[in-house]
Enzyme design. Structure first.
Site, PDB file in Angstrom:
ATOM      1  N   ASP A  42      12.377  13.630 -46.861  1.00 48.79           N
ATOM      2  CA  ASP A  42      13.003  14.574 -47.776  1.00 48.79           C
ATOM      3  C   ASP A  42      12.149  15.834 -47.825  1.00 48.79           C
ATOM      4  O   ASP A  42      11.016  15.861 -47.333  1.00 48.79           O
ATOM      5  CB  ASP A  42      13.137  13.975 -49.179  1.00 48.79           C
ATOM      6  CG  ASP A  42      14.250  14.649 -49.975  1.00 48.79           C
ATOM      7  OD1 ASP A  42      15.408  14.191 -49.864  1.00 48.79           O
ATOM      8  OD2 ASP A  42      13.974  15.631 -50.668  1.00 48.79           O
ATOM      9  N   ASN A  95      21.264  13.255 -43.093  1.00 53.68           N
ATOM     10  CA  ASN A  95      21.998  13.407 -44.347  1.00 53.68           C
ATOM     11  C   ASN A  95      21.566  14.624 -45.167  1.00 53.68           C
ATOM     12  O   ASN A  95      22.278  15.024 -46.087  1.00 53.68           O
ATOM     13  CB  ASN A  95      21.804  12.120 -45.168  1.00 53.68           C
ATOM     14  CG  ASN A  95      22.340  12.226 -46.566  1.00 53.68           C
ATOM     15  OD1 ASN A  95      23.552  12.300 -46.775  1.00 53.68           O
ATOM     16  ND2 ASN A  95      21.443  12.251 -47.538  1.00 53.68           N
ATOM     17  N   TYR A 166      30.138  26.312 -46.728  1.00 55.40           N
ATOM     18  CA  TYR A 166      30.014  24.854 -46.744  1.00 55.40           C
ATOM     19  C   TYR A 166      31.086  24.216 -45.866  1.00 55.40           C
ATOM     20  O   TYR A 166      30.802  23.314 -45.071  1.00 55.40           O
ATOM     21  CB  TYR A 166      30.136  24.353 -48.181  1.00 55.40           C
ATOM     22  CG  TYR A 166      29.893  22.866 -48.330  1.00 55.40           C
ATOM     23  CD1 TYR A 166      28.605  22.368 -48.382  1.00 55.40           C
ATOM     24  CD2 TYR A 166      30.953  21.973 -48.426  1.00 55.40           C
ATOM     25  CE1 TYR A 166      28.371  21.008 -48.523  1.00 55.40           C
ATOM     26  CE2 TYR A 166      30.734  20.617 -48.564  1.00 55.40           C
ATOM     27  CZ  TYR A 166      29.437  20.140 -48.620  1.00 55.40           C
ATOM     28  OH  TYR A 166      29.216  18.783 -48.746  1.00 55.40           O
ATOM     29  N   LYS A 170      30.358  21.973 -42.433  1.00 50.37           N
ATOM     30  CA  LYS A 170      30.763  20.579 -42.283  1.00 50.37           C
ATOM     31  C   LYS A 170      31.792  20.392 -41.155  1.00 50.37           C
ATOM     32  O   LYS A 170      31.795  19.361 -40.484  1.00 50.37           O
ATOM     33  CB  LYS A 170      31.297  20.051 -43.619  1.00 50.37           C
ATOM     34  CG  LYS A 170      30.223  19.978 -44.703  1.00 50.37           C
ATOM     35  CD  LYS A 170      29.026  19.134 -44.284  1.00 50.37           C
ATOM     36  CE  LYS A 170      28.017  18.951 -45.401  1.00 50.37           C
ATOM     37  NZ  LYS A 170      26.876  18.088 -45.011  1.00 50.37           N
ATOM     38  N   ILE A 199      31.580  12.372 -54.559  1.00 49.04           N
ATOM     39  CA  ILE A 199      30.707  11.257 -54.874  1.00 49.04           C
ATOM     40  C   ILE A 199      29.832  11.614 -56.070  1.00 49.04           C
ATOM     41  O   ILE A 199      29.443  12.768 -56.252  1.00 49.04           O
ATOM     42  CB  ILE A 199      29.806  10.918 -53.652  1.00 49.04           C
ATOM     43  CG1 ILE A 199      30.663  10.749 -52.379  1.00 49.04           C
ATOM     44  CG2 ILE A 199      28.987   9.656 -53.922  1.00 49.04           C
ATOM     45  CD1 ILE A 199      31.711   9.667 -52.448  1.00 49.04           C
ATOM     46  N   THR A 201      26.928  12.351 -57.404  1.00 46.24           N
ATOM     47  CA  THR A 201      25.563  12.764 -57.085  1.00 46.24           C
ATOM     48  C   THR A 201      25.290  14.102 -57.760  1.00 46.24           C
ATOM     49  O   THR A 201      26.222  14.801 -58.182  1.00 46.24           O
ATOM     50  CB  THR A 201      25.353  12.930 -55.568  1.00 46.24           C
ATOM     51  OG1 THR A 201      26.043  14.104 -55.125  1.00 46.24           O
ATOM     52  CG2 THR A 201      25.851  11.713 -54.791  1.00 46.24           C
TER      53      THR A 201
END
Length: 259
Positions: A42, A95, A166, A170, A199, A201
């Site tokens: 990370d 990810n 974005y 993607k 999701i 998050t």
């Protein structure tokens, strides 16, 4: 006597970026549960260390690595560190990524977006995946194969308002995934993408505040997904059970794109 359960990833080593929280953290825990040794990477070492501590608490083995996916030398060093820790690299989950709100561009139309925000989004979400991918492939081809999963999004399949950079990043991840799958299939390397829907998050909090009711209304299952539900798909794609799966973009979105 009960036969001990064998994990899908027993004896495999795995590298996961964006492992400090959300989908990355859930995936790291799931990989370890299924028997993999996990290199949790990370942007901040502290975040990665927290995930490693959670893995060790459940009896797994993991190492923490700090990486900035916009720095090619750092990405190369990340892969080398994972290999040094576990002797090879069998699986990778690329990810790490950012959302529009992190660039103060959430809800901004295409014509009003500033170039620095556009460039940063593509550098992290698309070129960052490419940097990881190429160094992972370089290692896997010396071993005779491996499995890689890239995080795309339902925004790689459709579009949403005020999120042009974005959406482009993607869509690009899905194209990169397919191209890499074709380029490296002959070397025993499978490359797939996962396309999460909305999701639960930290990255989705801003969007859900602005458009949450409409999003849930369009989602067939009538709820947001959980990071663990994405992690299960990723684990399977990295396992030998998915040995005939490559070049695919797996949608896990509660039916959002089916409507």
């Amino acid at each position: 006597m009960t036969t001990p359960r064998k994990g899908m990833l027993d004896g495999k080593s795995a590298l996961i970026t964006g492992a400090a929280s959300g989908i990355g953290r859930a995936a790291a825990l799931a990989f370890a549960r299924e028997g993999a040794w996990v290199a949790a990477a990370d942007l901040t070492l502290e975040g990665a260390q927290r995930t490693v501590a959670a893995i060790e608490a459940q009896g797994g083995e993991a190492v923490a690595i700090a990486v900035d996916v916009t720095d090619d030398a750092a990405v190369k060093a990340m892969v080398a560190a994972a290999v040094a820790a576990f002797g090879g690299l069998d699986c990778a989950f690329n990810n790490a990524g950012i959302a529009p709100y992190q660039l103060n561009s959430a809800g901004v139309p295409v014509a009003d977006m500033e170039e620095p925000a556009w460039a940063r989004m593509l550098d992290v979400n698309l070129t960052g995946v490419w940097r990881c991918l190429r160094h992972e492939v370089a290692q896997m081809r010396t071993q005779g194969g491996g499995a890689i999963v890239n995080t795309a999004s339902i925004m790689g399949l459709v579009a949403g308002p005020g999120a042009a950079a974005y959406v482009v990043s993607k869509h690009g991840v899905i194209g990169l995934t397919k191209a890499a799958a074709l380029d490296h299939a002959g070397e025993g390397i499978r490359v797939n993408a996962v396309c999460p829907g909305y999701i639960e998050t930290p990255m989705t909090e801003d969007t859900m505040r602005r458009r949450g009711e409409r999003i849930i209304g369009r989602t067939a299952l009538g709820r947001m997904g959980k990071p663990e539900e994405i992690a299960e798909a990723v684990v399977w794609m990295c396992s030998d059970r998915a040995s005939f799966v490559t070049g695919s973009a797996w949608t896990v979105d509660g039916g959002y794109t089916a409507l």
